[in-house]
Scaffold this motif. Structure first.
Motif, PDB file in Angstrom:
ATOM      1  N   ILE A  59       0.639  -0.991  -0.366  1.00 30.66           N
ATOM      2  CA  ILE A  59      -0.014  -0.070  -0.093  1.00 30.66           C
ATOM      3  C   ILE A  59       0.802   1.411  -0.410  1.00 30.66           C
ATOM      4  N   GLN A  60       1.692   1.002   0.691  1.00 31.24           N
ATOM      5  CA  GLN A  60       2.943   2.232   1.065  1.00 31.24           C
ATOM      6  C   GLN A  60       2.920   2.341  -0.869  1.00 31.24           C
ATOM      7  N   ALA A  61       3.626   1.886  -1.335  1.00 31.27           N
ATOM      8  CA  ALA A  61       4.199   1.996  -2.459  1.00 31.27           C
ATOM      9  C   ALA A  61       2.900   3.248  -3.870  1.00 31.27           C
ATOM     10  N   TYR A  62       2.134   3.212  -3.172  1.00 32.11           N
ATOM     11  CA  TYR A  62       1.048   4.095  -3.700  1.00 32.11           C
ATOM     12  C   TYR A  62       0.721   5.081  -2.959  1.00 32.11           C
ATOM     13  N   MET A  63       1.127   5.035  -2.215  1.00 33.90           N
ATOM     14  CA  MET A  63       1.049   6.632  -1.301  1.00 33.90           C
ATOM     15  C   MET A  63       2.247   7.286  -1.754  1.00 33.90           C
ATOM     16  N   PRO A  64       2.108   8.994  -1.742  1.00 31.78           N
ATOM     17  CA  PRO A  64       2.827  10.059  -2.132  1.00 31.78           C
ATOM     18  C   PRO A  64       3.928   9.696  -0.709  1.00 31.78           C
ATOM     19  N   GLU A  65       5.490  10.007  -1.213  1.00 29.23           N
ATOM     20  CA  GLU A  65       6.768   9.926  -0.808  1.00 29.23           C
ATOM     21  C   GLU A  65       6.439  10.482   0.525  1.00 29.23           C
ATOM     22  N   GLN A  66       6.959  10.117   1.788  1.00 28.61           N
ATOM     23  CA  GLN A  66       6.768  10.611   3.106  1.00 28.61           C
ATOM     24  C   GLN A  66       7.876  11.831   3.483  1.00 28.61           C
ATOM     25  N   LEU A  67       6.917  12.739   3.967  1.00 23.72           N
ATOM     26  CA  LEU A  67       8.031  14.285   4.227  1.00 23.72           C
ATOM     27  C   LEU A  67       8.818  13.676   5.503  1.00 23.72           C
ATOM     28  N   SER A  68       9.903  14.107   5.159  1.00 23.14           N
ATOM     29  CA  SER A  68      11.349  14.142   6.384  1.00 23.14           C
ATOM     30  C   SER A  68      11.314  14.451   7.513  1.00 23.14           C
ATOM     31  N   ASP A  69      12.105  13.338   8.693  1.00 21.25           N
ATOM     32  CA  ASP A  69      11.543  14.941   9.958  1.00 21.25           C
ATOM     33  C   ASP A  69      11.470  16.135   9.519  1.00 21.25           C
ATOM     34  N   GLU A  70      13.014  16.384   9.257  1.00 23.52           N
ATOM     35  CA  GLU A  70      13.433  17.919   9.116  1.00 23.52           C
ATOM     36  C   GLU A  70      12.018  18.767   8.256  1.00 23.52           C
ATOM     37  N   GLU A  71      11.902  17.888   7.087  1.00 21.47           N
ATOM     38  CA  GLU A  71      10.651  18.785   6.434  1.00 21.47           C
ATOM     39  C   GLU A  71       9.935  18.889   6.814  1.00 21.47           C
ATOM     40  N   LEU A  72       9.814  18.434   7.271  1.00 26.68           N
ATOM     41  CA  LEU A  72       8.045  17.658   8.403  1.00 26.68           C
ATOM     42  C   LEU A  72       8.083  19.089   9.767  1.00 26.68           C
ATOM     43  N   SER A  92      -5.644  22.177  12.229  1.00 24.00           N
ATOM     44  CA  SER A  92      -6.539  22.685  10.801  1.00 24.00           C
ATOM     45  C   SER A  92      -6.317  23.493   9.917  1.00 24.00           C
ATOM     46  N   ALA A  93      -5.106  23.676   9.697  1.00 26.07           N
ATOM     47  CA  ALA A  93      -4.296  24.707   9.377  1.00 26.07           C
ATOM     48  C   ALA A  93      -3.004  23.366   8.653  1.00 26.07           C
ATOM     49  N   LEU A  94      -2.793  22.740   9.845  1.00 24.58           N
ATOM     50  CA  LEU A  94      -1.626  21.740   8.561  1.00 24.58           C
ATOM     51  C   LEU A  94      -1.806  20.898   8.295  1.00 24.58           C
ATOM     52  N   MET A  95      -2.944  20.001   8.574  1.00 24.09           N
ATOM     53  CA  MET A  95      -2.760  19.081   7.755  1.00 24.09           C
ATOM     54  C   MET A  95      -2.908  19.202   6.134  1.00 24.09           C
ATOM     55  N   PRO A  96      -3.985  20.283   6.304  1.00 24.81           N
ATOM     56  CA  PRO A  96      -4.321  20.127   4.515  1.00 24.81           C
ATOM     57  C   PRO A  96      -2.588  19.799   3.841  1.00 24.81           C
ATOM     58  N   LYS A  97      -2.002  20.527   3.842  1.00 25.21           N
ATOM     59  CA  LYS A  97      -0.708  20.897   3.905  1.00 25.21           C
ATOM     60  C   LYS A  97       0.264  19.775   3.314  1.00 25.21           C
ATOM     61  N   VAL A  98       0.387  18.497   4.554  1.00 21.68           N
ATOM     62  CA  VAL A  98       1.078  17.350   5.064  1.00 21.68           C
ATOM     63  C   VAL A  98      -0.192  15.891   3.994  1.00 21.68           C
ATOM     64  N   LYS A  99      -1.021  16.217   3.948  1.00 24.57           N
ATOM     65  CA  LYS A  99      -1.857  15.005   3.604  1.00 24.57           C
ATOM     66  C   LYS A  99      -1.445  14.129   3.164  1.00 24.57           C
ATOM     67  N   GLY A 100      -1.314  13.280   2.844  1.00 27.66           N
ATOM     68  CA  GLY A 100      -0.650  12.235   2.662  1.00 27.66           C
ATOM     69  C   GLY A 100       0.747  11.662   2.885  1.00 27.66           C
ATOM     70  N   LYS A 101       1.463  13.206   2.865  1.00 26.98           N
ATOM     71  CA  LYS A 101       2.951  12.520   3.230  1.00 26.98           C
ATOM     72  C   LYS A 101       3.103  12.447   4.584  1.00 26.98           C
ATOM     73  N   ALA A 102       2.602  12.937   5.318  1.00 29.27           N
ATOM     74  CA  ALA A 102       2.826  12.091   7.340  1.00 29.27           C
ATOM     75  C   ALA A 102       2.063  11.795   7.980  1.00 29.27           C
ATOM     76  N   GLU A 103       1.625  10.921   8.687  1.00 28.08           N
ATOM     77  CA  GLU A 103       0.711  10.192  10.089  1.00 28.08           C
ATOM     78  C   GLU A 103       0.667  11.468  10.561  1.00 28.08           C
ATOM     79  N   GLY A 104      -0.825  11.289  10.953  1.00 26.75           N
ATOM     80  CA  GLY A 104      -1.329  12.908  11.498  1.00 26.75           C
ATOM     81  C   GLY A 104      -0.711  12.738  13.206  1.00 26.75           C
TER      82      GLY A 104
END
Length: 148
Positions: A87-100, A124-136
């Protein structure tokens, strides 16, 4: 290319390769996407909606993985780890800790958050920016760390 099209291609390849695990996972994901489309009364899902379905499937498996590890069911743990990797193969690349962390700090400044009371505004402002790229949960931890 849309995620559904990619899933269809990979499903055909998995059939040719007789890869039952991949085929099963892809079929489950496609079924979830179809169910979501029916629920929303649409013919096709947007890319964001497809990512939401993938994220939900991934989260379910990670939750189950945690439970199986606690129950010491190694047979099920390895099966779930394989499914998670597929499943992770279909997800966008995850953000690194530094980027996040950079995005979190930037968002805190944007909403002018001062304390943990402002956590909701930041999330609420942050989650749309990182949707799919980082776990909540990861995002939540970083926000708490930067607001304290």
């Amino acid at each position: 290319m849309a995620i559904v099209e990619l899933l269809n291609q990979d499903m055909k390849q998995a059939m040719k390769d007789k890869d039952k695990v991949t085929l099963g996972v892809i079929r489950m994901v496609k079924a979830s996407m179809q169910n979501e489309a029916i629920k929303l009364q649409k013919d096709t899902l947007s890319e964001e909606q497809e990512l939401n379905v993938l994220a939900k499937e991934l989260k379910q498996r990670k939750d189950s993985l945690h439970e199986f590890k606690e129950a010491e069911r190694e047979d099920l743990v390895s099966k779930l780890e394989d499914e998670i990797n597929i499943i992770q193969a279909y997800m966008p690349e995850q953000l690194s800790d530094e980027e996040l962390e950079e995005i979190v700090v930037q968002t805190i400044e944007e909403v002018q958050a001062q304390s943990k009371k402002d956590m909701g505004k930041v999330m609420s402002a942050l989650m749309p920016k990182v949707k799919g790229k980082a776990e909540g949960s990861r995002v939540n931890q970083l926000v708490q760390k930067n607001l304290s």
